[in-house]
Design a protein around this motif. Structure first.
Motif, PDB file in Angstrom:
ATOM      1  N   ILE A 136       0.852  -1.204   0.000  1.00  0.00           N
ATOM      2  CA  ILE A 136       0.000   0.000   0.000  1.00  0.00           C
ATOM      3  C   ILE A 136       0.885   1.251   0.000  1.00  0.00           C
ATOM      4  O   ILE A 136       0.649   2.199  -0.761  1.00  0.00           O
ATOM      5  CB  ILE A 136      -0.946  -0.014   1.228  1.00  0.00           C
ATOM      6  CG1 ILE A 136      -1.818  -1.277   1.207  1.00  0.00           C
ATOM      7  CG2 ILE A 136      -1.827   1.237   1.258  1.00  0.00           C
ATOM      8  CD1 ILE A 136      -2.630  -1.487  -0.037  1.00  0.00           C
ATOM      9  N   ASP A 137       1.943   1.261   0.819  1.00  0.00           N
ATOM     10  CA  ASP A 137       2.860   2.407   0.833  1.00  0.00           C
ATOM     11  C   ASP A 137       3.432   2.638  -0.559  1.00  0.00           C
ATOM     12  O   ASP A 137       3.472   3.765  -1.067  1.00  0.00           O
ATOM     13  CB  ASP A 137       4.029   2.151   1.799  1.00  0.00           C
ATOM     14  CG  ASP A 137       3.559   1.952   3.238  1.00  0.00           C
ATOM     15  OD1 ASP A 137       2.408   2.340   3.538  1.00  0.00           O
ATOM     16  OD2 ASP A 137       4.338   1.410   4.042  1.00  0.00           O
ATOM     17  N   GLN A 138       3.875   1.549  -1.175  1.00  0.00           N
ATOM     18  CA  GLN A 138       4.517   1.640  -2.485  1.00  0.00           C
ATOM     19  C   GLN A 138       3.548   2.189  -3.536  1.00  0.00           C
ATOM     20  O   GLN A 138       3.894   3.076  -4.310  1.00  0.00           O
ATOM     21  CB  GLN A 138       5.008   0.239  -2.885  1.00  0.00           C
ATOM     22  CG  GLN A 138       5.743   0.174  -4.194  1.00  0.00           C
ATOM     23  CD  GLN A 138       6.997   1.015  -4.185  1.00  0.00           C
ATOM     24  OE1 GLN A 138       7.651   1.180  -3.158  1.00  0.00           O
ATOM     25  NE2 GLN A 138       7.317   1.595  -5.322  1.00  0.00           N
ATOM     26  N   VAL A 140       0.789   3.961  -3.126  1.00  0.00           N
ATOM     27  CA  VAL A 140       0.419   5.364  -2.893  1.00  0.00           C
ATOM     28  C   VAL A 140       1.558   6.280  -3.355  1.00  0.00           C
ATOM     29  O   VAL A 140       1.328   7.304  -4.002  1.00  0.00           O
ATOM     30  CB  VAL A 140       0.057   5.597  -1.412  1.00  0.00           C
ATOM     31  CG1 VAL A 140      -0.009   7.088  -1.089  1.00  0.00           C
ATOM     32  CG2 VAL A 140      -1.282   4.937  -1.093  1.00  0.00           C
TER      33      VAL A 140
ATOM     34  N   ALA B 137       9.400   6.390  -8.021  1.00  0.00           N
ATOM     35  CA  ALA B 137       9.259   5.884  -6.651  1.00  0.00           C
ATOM     36  C   ALA B 137       9.796   4.465  -6.617  1.00  0.00           C
ATOM     37  O   ALA B 137       9.041   3.509  -6.655  1.00  0.00           O
ATOM     38  CB  ALA B 137       7.792   5.903  -6.228  1.00  0.00           C
ATOM     39  N   GLY B 140      10.593   0.032  -2.324  1.00  0.00           N
ATOM     40  CA  GLY B 140      11.259  -0.147  -1.036  1.00  0.00           C
ATOM     41  C   GLY B 140      11.363   1.116  -0.218  1.00  0.00           C
ATOM     42  O   GLY B 140      11.375   1.057   0.998  1.00  0.00           O
ATOM     43  N   ALA B 142       9.257   3.731   0.058  1.00  0.00           N
ATOM     44  CA  ALA B 142       8.048   4.538   0.238  1.00  0.00           C
ATOM     45  C   ALA B 142       7.740   4.771   1.715  1.00  0.00           C
ATOM     46  O   ALA B 142       7.874   3.862   2.530  1.00  0.00           O
ATOM     47  CB  ALA B 142       6.875   3.831  -0.426  1.00  0.00           C
ATOM     48  N   PRO B 143       7.336   5.998   2.066  1.00  0.00           N
ATOM     49  CA  PRO B 143       6.892   6.263   3.439  1.00  0.00           C
ATOM     50  C   PRO B 143       5.498   5.692   3.674  1.00  0.00           C
ATOM     51  O   PRO B 143       4.836   5.266   2.734  1.00  0.00           O
ATOM     52  CB  PRO B 143       6.854   7.788   3.499  1.00  0.00           C
ATOM     53  CG  PRO B 143       6.561   8.199   2.101  1.00  0.00           C
ATOM     54  CD  PRO B 143       7.197   7.167   1.199  1.00  0.00           C
ATOM     55  N   ASP B 144       5.029   5.708   4.929  1.00  0.00           N
ATOM     56  CA  ASP B 144       3.700   5.176   5.229  1.00  0.00           C
ATOM     57  C   ASP B 144       2.636   5.854   4.361  1.00  0.00           C
ATOM     58  O   ASP B 144       2.661   7.067   4.149  1.00  0.00           O
ATOM     59  CB  ASP B 144       3.366   5.386   6.703  1.00  0.00           C
ATOM     60  CG  ASP B 144       2.054   4.709   7.043  1.00  0.00           C
ATOM     61  OD1 ASP B 144       2.100   3.507   7.356  1.00  0.00           O
ATOM     62  OD2 ASP B 144       0.984   5.356   6.961  1.00  0.00           O
ATOM     63  N   ALA B 145       1.705   5.037   3.888  1.00  0.00           N
ATOM     64  CA  ALA B 145       0.707   5.512   2.928  1.00  0.00           C
ATOM     65  C   ALA B 145      -0.154   6.643   3.480  1.00  0.00           C
ATOM     66  O   ALA B 145      -0.655   7.472   2.724  1.00  0.00           O
ATOM     67  CB  ALA B 145      -0.164   4.345   2.493  1.00  0.00           C
ATOM     68  N   GLN B 195       2.003  13.655  -4.555  1.00  0.00           N
ATOM     69  CA  GLN B 195       3.174  12.830  -4.881  1.00  0.00           C
ATOM     70  C   GLN B 195       3.754  13.191  -6.246  1.00  0.00           C
ATOM     71  O   GLN B 195       4.915  12.877  -6.535  1.00  0.00           O
ATOM     72  CB  GLN B 195       2.813  11.335  -4.930  1.00  0.00           C
ATOM     73  CG  GLN B 195       2.161  10.760  -3.707  1.00  0.00           C
ATOM     74  CD  GLN B 195       0.648  10.784  -3.833  1.00  0.00           C
ATOM     75  OE1 GLN B 195       0.067  11.851  -4.010  1.00  0.00           O
ATOM     76  NE2 GLN B 195       0.004   9.637  -3.745  1.00  0.00           N
TER      77      GLN B 195
END
Lengths: 650, 257
Positions: A136-138, A140, B137, B140, B142-145, B195
């Motif tokens: 989900i983080d990726q 988004v 992006a 690996g 990525a910050p919290d959604a 983003q």
């Protein structure tokens, strides 16, 4: 001694599932701590082939290229963005616990194992639940426009088989948005030169040299040219085989060819009889029908399912009096009613249609009626909830569901079986991997809603990029066989002979005709309900029809140009052989579990009756030289973290 | 209830390859169920051609539920046929009447060369996306959604344009063969989101310049919006132009420095 152990002693192939040591929570961390690494400067010395550009394939290709590997990506579509992941509607699960309703990695793990009726490998499922939060983080970060609350945070919905809200969604087009996210990441790598894209190119064979995957043979669909490609590792992310039923919710070109031809080269095919039937699809309308369309299962929250009590009923639905209707799900399953589990409600519909109580011009559906909810809440509320689905139904069926009940019927939708893989997603052929729906690993005998997207992306983004490195590291400095190796030439020649063979039969029936007949046999004998007699019948009918295919096939046109009839012939040939294995697998599994329902093995209430004593294992089949003589290998399933229990949603 | 449509005359474009001269061939379909989809009608015709020993008509198709964007076809001069807001695969025969003449052609545009019969090459769309239609992006990091709250209207409008299925109807319907609706839809999706801001101007510049290499120029006919199966609004073209203009001014300042 149990049957599992008897069978294990007869295995023809050494199956090592490579499950890391440690408690279930630590296994993935332990694996990552112990795995071998390829230094960043050395990664470009390795070539990886990824076949398929759906969620699993696109995410794997993009991530491997970001890491520095040379990647060749293959799709038979015109663009990587077309893969059938795009059609998933509902959503994607993740153990984020954003709703604060008690979700956790362990709970998602438990729900998935239970949903799969205790026929999946614990360690793989736990890893899936762990990496679900990273997905989900990726996504988004990539700009996937998931649904949000007014405060700007992510929204969730609940789905079948779970008591928490953990499903992320983008309207009814979650699959589309996730695939476009992965596609865009792949496109970036293509633009940067990290990935070479081969579009309109179909995989025909995997080439092995000294027991190791050395590359693949492909056919350029536009020019007909057959070519070889060598690599250090090959990933098959080529989807499921639901189209073996001919009518399914799969796209027209979904096929089993890649997985099947790898199987014929020695890769084991696991649990082929686990195929999921979705209860709410629009029924077949005529003999020309080419595919079925799924209507979101969420409709069952407000619709009531019924059939007329009288099989000879001729009145239109709204004129049939309440007393002449059988609301059979409410009658049979009072506690769950219209929300009874997918497999249970599918079988109930089939039984009534088989008894002649079906509705519609072909009497092949049941009603899903919204009259009660429209009366209770008003048309506006119903439109707000289901407007787009009602519109979609009306476009296809030509009837307005605000006035006439919808007609629905179950259809083939997803396949849990696939290539056998170990913890690293590697098949029993070193260097050959399978990801996404193409492998068998995570869903056991039944997949929960919103878990397919999760698994595809987990495999591609967060598993393969690690496990492939572990395999490649020791190969540094070694030369690999090139495309001039005799094994490649042999495979190319076999492919040419095969396709010329189809052209030279010059019989009377088209590939589509055979596919349709094949689908009818599989649907009748190895569909929602199976029994010994029917499966044996199928195992005598299928080889006969396949023989006819080999002598009476008619493929027009030629092999050295674009020829969709010829492409189809190769795919149907593979479906025939897979169909035989499906029936063989269903016959040998003398229990009911998840979607595999043997009528001989059911409880008094008509529920699936498992036999953990004798069948708590994966059935992995080895190609035995022809489609009717496969060798059974078993991998016993051990449950350490979760107790084996009867699956019940009561 | 099911009825049948009788006596259809189909004029279908047949062409062996990109450099071979094509021609219309006439086929009759005597009877077809009105429940059949348009593509099922073509399947039916192809089955007949194969049984007569002739080569089947080549056309692109896959999901048959209006989401993959593979199918195309100009039907009686309209991209995806007479219905609004749907792809060819969602068109059903009940839209037609007994005795109709139906002309079926490939999407025609200079940037979409014909491969065979009704199948065209739309890979220039992929080139546009490859040049900038993404957010960088890498996996690996990525910050919290939930770290960035995105207002619902912003997210909803990004979703409106993200729905594009990349079918190419906009280009086929455009008298100039322009791809501004397709490019605008992707720019509007990514440039509206938080983003997407770091690469906002670089993205639009790269995409517009790649688009200009292959496609015609937009002169605001608006045919694209009418043909779009997802009914994406021409407003995205205004956003595309605005961001492109800003990007150009910004880079002019950079050059002056």
């Amino acid at each position: 001694m149990s049957l599992t152990q008897d069978l294990l002693a007869q295995n023809t192939v050494q199956l090592n599932s490579k499950i890391p040591l440690g408690s279930i929570e630590d296994k993935w961390d332990n694996y990552k701590a112990d795995m071998k690494l390829v230094n960043p400067g050395n990664k470009r010395k390795f070539k990886v082939i990824v076949v398929g550009t759906g969620l699993a394939g696109a995410s794997a290709a993009a991530t491997l290229a970001e890491l520095g590997y040379q990647v060749d990506s293959f799709t038979f579509h015109d663009s990587p963005r077309r893969a059938h992941s795009i059609a998933a509607q509902g959503g994607i699960n993740a153990a984020k616990n954003y709703q604060g309703d008690g979700d956790s990695v362990n709970r998602l793990f438990y729900d998935t194992v239970k949903g799969g009726d205790f026929r999946s490998r614990e360690s793989n499922v736990h890893r899936l639940a762990q990496v679900s939060v990273n997905i989900i983080d990726q996504m988004v970060a990539q700009g996937v426009p998931f649904a949000r609350e007014y405060g700007g945070l992510l929204d969730n919905r609940s789905f079948g088989g779970a008591q928490v809200s953990r499903t992320f969604y983008a309207r009814g087009q979650t699959g589309q948005q996730l695939l476009l996210g992965a596609y865009q990441q792949l496109a970036r790598q293509i633009g940067l030169g990290g990935v070479r894209l081969f579009n309109r190119t179909e995989f025909l064979d995997v080439v092995t040299v000294d027991g190791r995957a050395a590359g693949i043979v492909t056919r350029d669909l536009v020019t007909g040219e057959i070519e070889s490609h060598a690599a250090h590792a090959v990933v098959l992310a080529t989807g499921g085989y639901g189209n073996v039923f001919f009518l399914s919710t799969n796209a027209m070109s979904c096929n089993v060819t890649a997985a099947w031809r790898a199987h014929r080269k020695g890769a084991l095919f696991a649990n082929p009889c686990y195929t999921q039937i979705h209860p709410t699809c629009i029924p077949q309308s005529d003999d020309f029908q080419s595919k079925l369309t799924l209507m979101s299962e969420s409709l069952r929250n407000d619709g009531r399912v019924w059939v007329p009590k009288n099989p000879n009923e001729t009145r239109p639905a709204h004129e049939i009096a309440e007393t002449d209707r059988d609301y059979y799900l409410e009658r049979l399953y009072p506690s769950y009613g219209n929300l009874a589990a997918r497999d249970v409600s599918s079988r109930a519909a089939k039984r009534l249609v088989d008894k002649g109580q079906g509705v519609g011009p072909l009497k092949n559906g049941v009603y899903l009626d919204f009259n009660e909810v429209i009366t209770r809440l008003g048309r506006d509320v119903v439109q707000e909830r289901y407007g787009n689905l009602f519109e979609m139904y009306e476009r296809i069926a030509g009837e307005n569901p605000y006035e006439m009940p919808m007609r629905i019927y179950p259809a083939s939708h997803y396949t849990m079986g696939g290539l056998w893989v170990d913890y690293e997603l590697q098949t029993n052929i070193p260097g050959l991997y399978a990801a996404g729906e193409a492998n068998f690993s995570d869903h056991g005998a039944n997949r929960l809603g919103a878990s397919a997207l999760m698994q595809g992306l987990a495999d591609g983004y967060f598993v393969l990029p690690y496990t492939i490195g572990n395999e490649l590291a020791p190969m540094l400095g070694k030369t690999i066989p090139g495309v001039d190796h005799p094994e490649f030439k042999k495979a190319e020649q076999a492919a040419r002979d095969q396709y010329n063979g189809y052209l030279n039969i010059k019989g009377t029936r088209s590939p589509d005709w055979f596919h349709r007949e094949l689908g009818k046999i599989i649907w009748d004998r190895c569909g929602m309900e199976r029994d010994e007699q029917g499966l044996k019948q199928a195992l005598s009918d299928l080889p006969a029809l396949h023989e006819e295919f080999k002598t009476d096939l008619n493929v027009t046109g030629d092999g050295m140009s674009l020829n969709q009839t010829l492409e189809k012939a190769g795919r149907v040939d593979d479906f025939f052989q897979l169909g035989m294995l499906m029936c063989r697998d269903a016959l040998s599994r003398q229990e009911s579990c998840g979607t595999h329902f043997r009528t001989e093995h059911q409880t008094d209430e008509g529920e699936a009756k498992r036999d953990d004593e004798n069948y708590c294992h994966v059935s992995a089949w080895e190609w035995g030289g022809d489609a009717m003589s496969p060798n059974l290998n078993v991998e016993p399933l051990e449950f350490e973290a979760i107790h084996l229990a009867t699956r019940s949603y009561k | 209830m099911s009825n049948s449509i009788k006596n259809l005359t189909l004029k279908i474009w047949r062409q062996l390859g990109p450099t071979v001269k094509g021609t219309f061939e006439t086929y009759n379909v005597e009877e077809i169920s009105d429940e059949a989809s348009f593509l099922e009608m073509l399947d039916y015709l192809n089955e007949r051609l194969i049984s007569e020993g002739k080569t089947a008509i080549v056309f692109d198709h896959d999901c048959r539920e209006g989401i993959c964007g593979t199918c195309s076809l100009m039907i009686n001069g309209q991209a995806h046929g007479p219905q609004r807001g749907g792809a060819t695969c969602q068109l059903h025969m009940r839209t037609f009447s007994d005795g109709d003449n139906i002309v079926i052609e490939p999407f025609r545009a200079e940037a979409f060369p014909i491969i065979r019969d009704l199948m065209v090459d739309r890979s220039k769309f992929d080139r546009i996306i490859e040049s900038g239609g993404f957010i960088t992006a890498p996996t690996g990091g990525a910050p919290d959604a939930n770290l960035i709250a995105i207002p619902k209207p912003v997210s909803d409008s990004a979703m409106d344009s993200a729905q594009c299925i990349g079918c190419g109807a906009c280009v086929a319907a455009c008298p100039n063969g322009a791809a501004n609706l397709f490019t605008g839809a992707k720019v509007a999706h990514l440039n509206r989101l938080p983003q997407g801001q770091p690469e906002r101007f670089k993205r639009v510049e790269a995409m517009v310049e790649t688009m200009d290499e292959y496609f015609g120029s937009c002169t605001n006919h608006g045919e694209c919006e009418g043909a779009c199966p997802k009914e994406i609004s021409v407003d995205v073209i205004a956003l595309l132009n605005k961001d492109y203009r800003k990007a150009k001014f910004a880079s002019r300042k950079d050059l002056a420095r």
